[in-house]
Design a protein around this motif. Structure first.
Motif, PDB file in Angstrom:
ATOM      1  N   LEU A  94     -18.633  36.902  29.806  1.00 36.97           N
ATOM      2  CA  LEU A  94     -17.243  36.636  29.447  1.00 36.97           C
ATOM      3  C   LEU A  94     -16.656  35.532  30.327  1.00 36.97           C
ATOM      4  O   LEU A  94     -16.548  35.694  31.541  1.00 36.97           O
ATOM      5  CB  LEU A  94     -16.415  37.913  29.604  1.00 36.97           C
ATOM      6  CG  LEU A  94     -14.941  37.819  29.205  1.00 36.97           C
ATOM      7  CD1 LEU A  94     -14.809  37.541  27.714  1.00 36.97           C
ATOM      8  CD2 LEU A  94     -14.202  39.097  29.574  1.00 36.97           C
ATOM      9  N   PRO A  95     -16.260  34.404  29.728  1.00 38.55           N
ATOM     10  CA  PRO A  95     -15.668  33.323  30.521  1.00 38.55           C
ATOM     11  C   PRO A  95     -14.189  33.594  30.787  1.00 38.55           C
ATOM     12  O   PRO A  95     -13.567  34.370  30.069  1.00 38.55           O
ATOM     13  CB  PRO A  95     -15.832  32.111  29.586  1.00 38.55           C
ATOM     14  CG  PRO A  95     -15.724  32.703  28.200  1.00 38.55           C
ATOM     15  CD  PRO A  95     -16.378  34.057  28.294  1.00 38.55           C
ATOM     16  N   PRO A  96     -13.610  32.969  31.808  1.00 40.05           N
ATOM     17  CA  PRO A  96     -14.247  32.109  32.808  1.00 40.05           C
ATOM     18  C   PRO A  96     -14.815  32.889  33.988  1.00 40.05           C
ATOM     19  O   PRO A  96     -15.285  32.293  34.943  1.00 40.05           O
ATOM     20  CB  PRO A  96     -13.091  31.218  33.260  1.00 40.05           C
ATOM     21  CG  PRO A  96     -11.905  32.136  33.197  1.00 40.05           C
ATOM     22  CD  PRO A  96     -12.142  33.023  31.989  1.00 40.05           C
ATOM     23  N   GLY A  97     -14.771  34.230  33.908  1.00 44.21           N
ATOM     24  CA  GLY A  97     -15.309  35.020  35.004  1.00 44.21           C
ATOM     25  C   GLY A  97     -16.799  34.820  35.165  1.00 44.21           C
ATOM     26  O   GLY A  97     -17.293  34.543  36.267  1.00 44.21           O
ATOM     27  N   PHE A  98     -17.545  34.928  34.054  1.00 38.64           N
ATOM     28  CA  PHE A  98     -18.996  34.859  34.104  1.00 38.64           C
ATOM     29  C   PHE A  98     -19.494  33.580  33.430  1.00 38.64           C
ATOM     30  O   PHE A  98     -18.890  33.101  32.456  1.00 38.64           O
ATOM     31  CB  PHE A  98     -19.615  36.068  33.400  1.00 38.64           C
ATOM     32  CG  PHE A  98     -19.237  37.395  34.008  1.00 38.64           C
ATOM     33  CD1 PHE A  98     -18.789  37.480  35.323  1.00 38.64           C
ATOM     34  CD2 PHE A  98     -19.340  38.562  33.275  1.00 38.64           C
ATOM     35  CE1 PHE A  98     -18.444  38.697  35.891  1.00 38.64           C
ATOM     36  CE2 PHE A  98     -19.005  39.786  33.830  1.00 38.64           C
ATOM     37  CZ  PHE A  98     -18.555  39.852  35.138  1.00 38.64           C
ATOM     38  N   PRO A  99     -20.617  33.045  33.895  1.00 37.83           N
ATOM     39  CA  PRO A  99     -21.170  31.830  33.291  1.00 37.83           C
ATOM     40  C   PRO A  99     -21.854  32.125  31.963  1.00 37.83           C
ATOM     41  O   PRO A  99     -22.264  33.261  31.696  1.00 37.83           O
ATOM     42  CB  PRO A  99     -22.187  31.359  34.326  1.00 37.83           C
ATOM     43  CG  PRO A  99     -22.658  32.635  34.973  1.00 37.83           C
ATOM     44  CD  PRO A  99     -21.441  33.524  35.034  1.00 37.83           C
TER      45      PRO A  99
END
Length: 387
Positions: A205-210
């Protein structure tokens, strides 16, 4: 967390359906509710033939599909205990949560725990990117997210037997979004050889995870388009008499918000639950047409059965039935808009217990798994409607 004997589900015979499906929605830390649901299903010996998930639902699904039936609950517990392992400075908030009396005190404890997650991440799942994305070279994957999820790959490979997932013993599906095309895709064991990357992609899930790279393409969390795999299973799967356990982590119905914090909470609930209602309503209309076509085709004379129009209608027609058992997590008043990243051990135990109790109550109800008898061949069941 051993359940009270009075809460345990009954051991059931195989339900009267051709296919039993488990559908797991996305919702981060709330996913422990799904693990509790599965524990009750396993105790009742209700085993899915097909499991499909989005985001945290894809992770839980992989752990279930990638282990032998007797090992699944233990592996789910190992995952959830790992990711809720608290760093030393967060032990205080867990202690406060256990002692808290009243919504305000518990709300404060949850806020402290969520803040810890933002600063320190979740063990075996994700960690803050240091230095942050603003200080990373443009064009690198490190410049596109606030957290690093590389630990999740090792966690999954330690808990999941991917050879078992790909053996066909249980069908597995996980939804993700192609970043460049914007297309929603499902990684499915009938078409793909599933690896840890396919599971991680569904929860990127962006922008938390790439974004997660798979075969030269990059993928984000499937919840950006649809947070439930209901449509994939019911409309694009083989048409069979189906019992589907739909485990949602966001309730569509809720109170009118009284503060800006509650606005943020309600916004998330509506955003991540809306497709569930839409897909169910659309599928009900589809079922109505299928059954109507089937009745019409049964009454046509032989002379009309040789026409192209009959072939078209008969391909759409069937008498298959679908029972959708809805298991929906209903958040407590002290849970705010950060409930999906509040990874305290105490809250995890609460979520797990809630899922177990809801599923056990459902399985004890005499009508929960009954075959539909209405004209459309579609019936919904939600134990909370009987409260």
């Amino acid at each position: 967390m051993a359940p009270d004997m009075r809460q345990r589900p009954p051991v059931l015979a195989r339900p009267p359906y051709e296919s039993v499906v488990l559908l797991l929605q996305g919702g981060g830390a709330l996913g422990a509710y799904q693990a509790g649901v599965y524990e009750a299903l396993a105790e009742a010996e209700v085993h899915p033939d097909w499991i499909a998930g989005i985001s945290i639902g894809a992770i839980n699904s992989a752990i279930i599909a990638g282990n032998a039936p007797k090992e699944r609950v233990a592996k789910l517990r190992a995952f959830w205990e790992l990711v809720t392992t608290s760093p030393p400075w967060d032990l205080f908030s867990d202690h406060v949560a256990r002692l808290a009396r009243g919504n305000d005190a518990r709300f404060l404890a949850n806020q402290m725990s969520a803040t810890t997650t933002l600063m320190a991440g979740a063990t075996g799942f994700f960690a803050p990117r240091l230095p942050g994305p603003w200080h990373q070279p443009r064009g690198t994957i490190d410049a596109t997210s606030y957290y690093d999820t590389s630990a999740l790959k090792a966690t999954l490979e330690g808990l999941v037997d991917f050879d078992r997932i790909n053996s066909g013993a249980m069908r597995y599906s996980s939804g993700a979004v192609n970043v460049r095309s914007g297309n929603f895709v499902y990684f499915d064991t009938t078409k793909h050889r599933i690896r840890a990357e396919h599971v991680i992609a569904s929860g990127s899930l962006p922008p938390g995870f790439p974004a997660t790279e798979i075969d030269g393409e990059h993928y984000w969390d499937g919840g950006l388009v649809s947070n439930t795999p209901l449509q994939w299973v019911l409309q694009f799967g083989p048409r069979r008499d189906t019992l589907a356990f739909q485990v949602d982590l966001w309730a569509a119905h809720g109170d009118f918000p009284q503060s800006i914090s509650e606005v943020a909470t309600r916004q998330k609930e509506i955003l991540y639950s809306s497709r569930t209602r839409e897909n169910t309503d659309r599928f009900r209309n589809t079922q109505h047409l299928r059954h109507a076509f089937a009745k019409l085709c049964d009454q046509l004379p032989d002379s009309l059965r040789q026409t192209p129009e009959y072939e078209t209608l008969s391909a759409l027609a069937d008498h298959k039935v679908y029972r959708i058992v809805e298991l929906i997590y209903h958040a407590r008043h002290y849970e705010g808009d950060n409930k999906d990243y509040e990874f305290s051990r105490f809250s995890m135990e609460e979520h797990w217990r809630s899922g177990y109790i809801d599923a056990s109550r459902t399985l004890r109800h005499p009508d929960a798994l009954a075959r539909p008898t209405d004209a459309d061949g579609l019936a919904l069941f939600d134990i909370h409607h009987f409260d």
